[in-house]
Motif scaffolding. Sequence first.
Motif, short mmCIF file in Angstrom:
data_model
loop_
_atom_site.label_atom_id
_atom_site.label_comp_id
_atom_site.label_asym_id
_atom_site.label_seq_id
_atom_site.Cartn_x
_atom_site.Cartn_y
_atom_site.Cartn_z
N ARG A 72 0.82 -1.21 0.00
CA ARG A 72 0.00 0.00 0.00
C ARG A 72 0.86 1.27 0.00
N ILE A 85 2.64 3.01 -2.21
CA ILE A 85 2.50 4.04 -3.25
C ILE A 85 1.23 4.88 -3.06
N PRO A 86 0.04 4.26 -2.90
CA PRO A 86 -1.14 5.11 -2.67
C PRO A 86 -1.09 5.89 -1.36
N GLU A 87 -0.47 5.32 -0.32
CA GLU A 87 -0.36 6.04 0.95
C GLU A 87 0.55 7.25 0.81
N GLN A 88 1.65 7.10 0.10
CA GLN A 88 2.56 8.23 -0.12
C GLN A 88 1.88 9.30 -0.97
N ARG A 89 1.08 8.87 -1.96
CA ARG A 89 0.35 9.84 -2.79
C ARG A 89 -0.65 10.63 -1.95
N ASN A 90 -1.37 9.94 -1.08
CA ASN A 90 -2.36 10.62 -0.22
C ASN A 90 -1.69 11.60 0.73
#
Length: 213
Positions: A147, A149-154
Amino acid sequence: MKIALINENSQAAKNHIIYDALKETTDKKGYELYNYGMYGKEGESQLTYVQNGLLAAILLNTKAADFVITGCGTGEGAMVALNSFPGVVCGLAVEPTDAYLFSQINGGNALSIPYAKGFGWGAELNLKLIFERLFAEEVGGGYPKERAIPEQRNARILNEVKKITHNDLLSVLKNIDQDFLRETVAGEHFQEYFFANCQDNEIAAYLKGLLDA
């Protein structure tokens, strides 16, 4: 990495307990630790949890600190106060897993801890383990790892949103009640620690002028 510890007035007497537990981890990691108080001394300058938020914002936005450890009786008030200022993303940790998941998923730069509620037998050990897990891995690594990549994006999106919804810190400092600001930066070691580490010349000059007035 520069770590700042800030305590508000209701829990000032526990400053040495928190500092000692935190120092074990910062020493092992080779981090610099700055104790901005309160120290539990008679007659010292007072800090409320709201002032914790302002002081944390000053330290983080000027890069005088890279991470702030704070808290209050429940930890909730300090967390809310810190998150009301620009450039600060503060989590709440009651136990070590909270600290690790906040560090990895949210990638914030401040942590609030309850120092009255639930602070009983084994409290010092819980603090030590919270700090160990908080700094166990590089901030923002993601959990679970798939998870990341999406966590870093958020996390990046949140930081960009805060730039829009919050005024820049210098504007905040100029418009906030100046007596409130002056009291916030009146701590025993503030000038010694802050001006040696501050990387924002405009904010440094403004605060120096305020303190010299």
